[in-house]
Design an enzyme around this catalytic site. Structure first.
Site, PDB file in Angstrom:
ATOM      1  N   GLU A  60       1.054  -0.684   0.029  1.00  0.00           N
ATOM      2  CA  GLU A  60      -0.151   0.181   0.180  1.00  0.00           C
ATOM      3  C   GLU A  60       0.874   1.313   0.260  1.00  0.00           C
ATOM      4  OE1 GLU A  60       0.335  -2.826   2.061  1.00  0.00           O
ATOM      5  OE2 GLU A  60      -2.096  -2.721   3.254  1.00  0.00           O
ATOM      6  N   CYS A  85      -2.282  -3.832   7.708  1.00  0.00           N
ATOM      7  CA  CYS A  85      -1.676  -3.682   8.795  1.00  0.00           C
ATOM      8  C   CYS A  85      -2.903  -2.960   9.938  1.00  0.00           C
ATOM      9  CB  CYS A  85      -0.211  -3.713   9.161  1.00  0.00           C
ATOM     10  SG  CYS A  85       0.455  -2.555   8.370  1.00  0.00           S
ATOM     11  N   CYS A  94      -0.206   0.664   7.846  1.00  0.00           N
ATOM     12  CA  CYS A  94      -1.101   0.585   7.019  1.00  0.00           C
ATOM     13  C   CYS A  94      -2.336   1.464   6.784  1.00  0.00           C
ATOM     14  CB  CYS A  94      -0.799  -0.585   5.374  1.00  0.00           C
ATOM     15  SG  CYS A  94       0.829  -0.326   4.851  1.00  0.00           S
ATOM     16  N   ALA A 164       8.279 -37.158  -8.346  1.00  0.00           N
ATOM     17  CA  ALA A 164       8.401 -37.444  -9.836  1.00  0.00           C
ATOM     18  C   ALA A 164       8.088 -39.450 -10.445  1.00  0.00           C
ATOM     19  CB  ALA A 164       9.418 -37.018 -10.211  1.00  0.00           C
ATOM     20  N   ASP A 210      20.870 -41.047  -3.652  1.00  0.00           N
ATOM     21  CA  ASP A 210      20.593 -39.984  -5.404  1.00  0.00           C
ATOM     22  C   ASP A 210      22.326 -39.185  -4.535  1.00  0.00           C
ATOM     23  OD1 ASP A 210      18.386 -41.539  -5.868  1.00  0.00           O
ATOM     24  OD2 ASP A 210      17.457 -39.651  -5.887  1.00  0.00           O
ATOM     25  N   ARG A 306       9.502 -43.754   1.942  1.00  0.00           N
ATOM     26  CA  ARG A 306       8.741 -44.103   3.838  1.00  0.00           C
ATOM     27  C   ARG A 306       8.803 -42.706   3.938  1.00  0.00           C
ATOM     28  NH1 ARG A 306      13.776 -47.834   5.245  1.00  0.00           N
ATOM     29  NH2 ARG A 306      14.738 -47.016   3.456  1.00  0.00           N
TER      30      ARG A 306
HETATM   31  N1  LIG Z   1      11.161 -40.498  -8.250  1.00  0.00           N
HETATM   32  C1  LIG Z   1      11.780 -39.743  -6.492  1.00  0.00           C
HETATM   33  O1  LIG Z   1      10.184 -37.743  -7.007  1.00  0.00           O
HETATM   34  C2  LIG Z   1      11.672 -39.343  -6.230  1.00  0.00           C
HETATM   35  C3  LIG Z   1      12.535 -38.928  -4.809  1.00  0.00           C
HETATM   36  C4  LIG Z   1      13.774 -38.919  -3.592  1.00  0.00           C
HETATM   37  C5  LIG Z   1      13.531 -40.574  -3.459  1.00  0.00           C
HETATM   38  N2  LIG Z   1      13.006 -41.607  -4.961  1.00  0.00           N
HETATM   39  C6  LIG Z   1      13.949 -42.733  -4.550  1.00  0.00           C
HETATM   40  O2  LIG Z   1      13.029 -43.176  -3.416  1.00  0.00           O
HETATM   41  C7  LIG Z   1      14.438 -44.000  -2.418  1.00  0.00           C
HETATM   42  C8  LIG Z   1      14.547 -43.764  -1.535  1.00  0.00           C
HETATM   43  O3  LIG Z   1      13.515 -43.998  -0.642  1.00  0.00           O
HETATM   44  P1  LIG Z   1      13.657 -44.616   0.612  1.00  0.00           P
HETATM   45  O4  LIG Z   1      11.700 -44.794   0.976  1.00  0.00           O
HETATM   46  O5  LIG Z   1      13.956 -45.818   1.562  1.00  0.00           O
HETATM   47  O6  LIG Z   1      13.545 -43.167   2.176  1.00  0.00           O
HETATM   48  P2  LIG Z   1      13.630 -41.874   2.747  1.00  0.00           P
HETATM   49  O7  LIG Z   1      12.013 -42.146   2.641  1.00  0.00           O
HETATM   50  O8  LIG Z   1      13.982 -41.514   1.380  1.00  0.00           O
HETATM   51  O9  LIG Z   1      14.066 -41.962   3.676  1.00  0.00           O
HETATM   52  C9  LIG Z   1      13.971 -42.979   4.578  1.00  0.00           C
HETATM   53  C10 LIG Z   1      14.794 -42.306   5.495  1.00  0.00           C
HETATM   54  O10 LIG Z   1      14.567 -40.803   6.597  1.00  0.00           O
HETATM   55  C11 LIG Z   1      14.598 -40.954   7.995  1.00  0.00           C
HETATM   56  N3  LIG Z   1      13.822 -40.549   8.184  1.00  0.00           N
HETATM   57  C12 LIG Z   1      13.914 -39.618   9.584  1.00  0.00           C
HETATM   58  N4  LIG Z   1      12.169 -39.289  10.518  1.00  0.00           N
HETATM   59  C13 LIG Z   1      11.911 -40.023   9.219  1.00  0.00           C
HETATM   60  C14 LIG Z   1       9.960 -40.504   9.684  1.00  0.00           C
HETATM   61  N5  LIG Z   1       9.904 -39.734  10.321  1.00  0.00           N
HETATM   62  N6  LIG Z   1       9.765 -41.126   8.464  1.00  0.00           N
HETATM   63  C15 LIG Z   1      10.499 -42.495   7.921  1.00  0.00           C
HETATM   64  N7  LIG Z   1      11.649 -41.930   7.924  1.00  0.00           N
HETATM   65  C16 LIG Z   1      12.894 -41.064   8.253  1.00  0.00           C
HETATM   66  C17 LIG Z   1      15.279 -42.416   7.984  1.00  0.00           C
HETATM   67  O11 LIG Z   1      16.630 -42.762   8.435  1.00  0.00           O
HETATM   68  P3  LIG Z   1      18.027 -43.013   9.361  1.00  0.00           P
HETATM   69  O12 LIG Z   1      17.242 -44.058   9.984  1.00  0.00           O
HETATM   70  O13 LIG Z   1      18.371 -42.284   8.904  1.00  0.00           O
HETATM   71  O14 LIG Z   1      17.251 -41.303   9.808  1.00  0.00           O
HETATM   72  C18 LIG Z   1      14.765 -42.869   7.334  1.00  0.00           C
HETATM   73  O15 LIG Z   1      15.354 -44.650   6.593  1.00  0.00           O
HETATM   74  C19 LIG Z   1      15.452 -44.309  -3.298  1.00  0.00           C
HETATM   75  O16 LIG Z   1      15.679 -45.431  -4.566  1.00  0.00           O
HETATM   76  C20 LIG Z   1      15.145 -42.349  -4.374  1.00  0.00           C
HETATM   77  O17 LIG Z   1      15.926 -42.482  -5.528  1.00  0.00           O
HETATM   78  C21 LIG Z   1      12.298 -40.857  -5.869  1.00  0.00           C
END
Ligand SMILES: NC(=O)c1ccc[n+]([C@@H]2O[C@H](COP(=O)([O-])OP(=O)(O)OC[C@H]3O[C@@H](n4cnc5c(N)ncnc54)[C@H](OP(=O)(O)O)[C@@H]3O)[C@@H](O)[C@H]2O)c1
Length: 370
Positions: A60, A85, A94, A164, A210, A306
């Site tokens: 503003e 605000c 403002c 992705a 990765d 995960r």
């Molecule tokens: N295409 C896509 O968009 C894309 C994007 C990203 C990844 N990826 C692929 O996904 C794969 C990895 O996936 P992922 O499922 O194995 O692992 P993730 O989901 O990337 O990571 C899981 C890790 O995060 C940590 N973490 C910390 N807090 C957490 C919580 N509250 N809940 C869950 N995990 C937690 C844990 O490791 P710690 O115990 O060590 O803390 C767990 O093992 C790879 O192959 C990668 O290339 C693909």
């Protein structure tokens, strides 16, 4: 305060212009909202402005300042996408400025989400005899500042998960390989998205698999804070995620982190914050709470199945941005989301699609969690 129904096309058109101007502040105003303002006299815009950077003058102030003949203000309407605000922050209120300039009419997109001040700017204007209309393009106005609004209403950053995936919902092959699923255009779009978020968050497994850098490289833009969740500090300090292209904040578990390892990170200027654990990993509420405390308004989660599922299970996701490539990895590939404990369709996580389009050869979808 007048109500929404009598929106005229003219008010909408000028509010559209406010939103356009406001968007120019994307990436430079956080933790403030994006705000644009126009001043209209006799159906013609005679001044406009937007909030350009954090700590700088509000929209503003810039709009009023841009009007060459201040005499016209007493016969003008001021449009603004967020309630003016009413409090002294880094700049004076403002609403007081509008009153002092004797602007007779103000049209507002949406109210300030901050409970303590919401409606106060309007009240100041109305008690000074200014005609105020609220709610013109309210949905668009709220959406533009969804991060700011979520931060105030929920006390945590706005969270979007970027995925992705293949057409059959896989984010990696059975060998855990995910590079590359989508095409060049989508990967550039992901960099553009990153530059609009305050932080990009990933988990240790993805960063190890990765060696992701999580920076903006394919376009111009601000580098978001990189946030790594790594309970036991498993990710090597030499990884790209710790390079000097952007800041990185690591969350680890108080129980599992070795002090020597923490010292190693700190010697390289990498901050390690310890939070509690919850089943399967770190306590995501504590992680987001700490980011909120650091004035991080928005987080894009770029991770594996995960951690993505954990965010969904904890009901900490606002939006999903999905890129779907025209390929199949099959059932032995890694699904986009891990366990969600859905046994019956009525227990599913429900979404609302808001956008769909092409990104090169890929399909691009945006959905909000209901
Ligand atoms: N295409 C896509 O968009 C894309 C994007 C990203 C990844 N990826 C692929 O996904 C794969 C990895 O996936 P992922 O499922 O194995 O692992 P993730 O989901 O990337 O990571 C899981 C890790 O995060 C940590 N973490 C910390 N807090 C957490 C919580 N509250 N809940 C869950 N995990 C937690 C844990 O490791 P710690 O115990 O060590 O803390 C767990 O093992 C790879 O192959 C990668 O290339 C693909």
């Amino acid at each position: 305060m007048s109500s929404i129904p009598d929106i005229t096309p003219t008010d909408e058109a000028f509010m559209h212009r406010c939103l356009e101007l406001a968007r120019r502040g994307a990436g430079s105003v956080s933790p403030n909202p994006m705000v644009g303002s126009v001043i209209v006299h006799g159906g013609r815009i005679i001044g406009e402005g937007w909030h350009e950077r954090f700590g700088g003058p509000h929209a503003e102030v810039n709009a009023i300042g841009s009007v060459p003949d201040h005499g016209l203000l007493t016969e003008s309407t001021l449009y603004v996408n967020l309630e003016p605000c009413s409090h002294f922050g880094k700049t004076p209120p403002c609403s007081d400025l509008i009153v002092s300039k004797k602007i007779p009419r103000v049209v507002v997109g949406c109210l300030d989400p901050f409970a303590k001040v919401s409606g106060r700017g309007i009240a100041t204007l109305e008690s000074a005899g200014v005609e105020v209309k609220v709610g013109v393009l309210a949905g668009e106005s709220e959406r533009l500042n969804e991060a700011f609004i979520t931060s105030h209403r929920k006390g945590r950053p706005f969270v979007s998960i970027k995925v992705a995936q293949t057409l059959d919902g896989r984010i990696a092959t059975s060998m855990g390989v995910s590079r590359w699923i989508t095409g060049e255009e989508s990967r550039t779009e992901v960099h553009r998205l990153r530059s609009r978020y305050d932080a990009v968050l990933s988990g240790s497994s993805t960063v190890i698999a990765d060696d992701s850098e999580l920076t903006v490289r394919r376009c111009e833009g601000r580098q978001p804070l990189r946030v790594l969740l790594d309970r036991q500090l498993r990710v090597p300090v030499e990884s790209k995620v710790f390079n000097d292209q952007a800041r990185t904040l690591v969350f680890s578990s108080g129980q599992a982190s070795d002090p020597c390892r923490i010292a190693q990170f700190e010697a390289r200027g990498i901050e390690v914050v310890q939070v509690g654990e919850s089943p399967g990993g770190l306590d995501l509420h504590q992680v987001l709470g700490e980011l909120h405390r650091r004035q991080v308004l928005s987080v894009m989660v770029e991770t594996g199945n995960r951690l993505a599922a954990a965010f969904v299970r904890e009901r900490l996701v606002d939006k999903i941005q999905m890129f779907i490539a025209p390929r199949l990895f099959g059932g032995d590939g890694l699904a986009s989301f891990g366990t969600l404990d859905v046994l019956l369709p009525e227990q599913s996580v429900e979404l609302r699609f808001t956008e769909a389009g092409m990104s090169g050869q890929d399909f691009m979808l945006e959905a909000y969690v209901i």
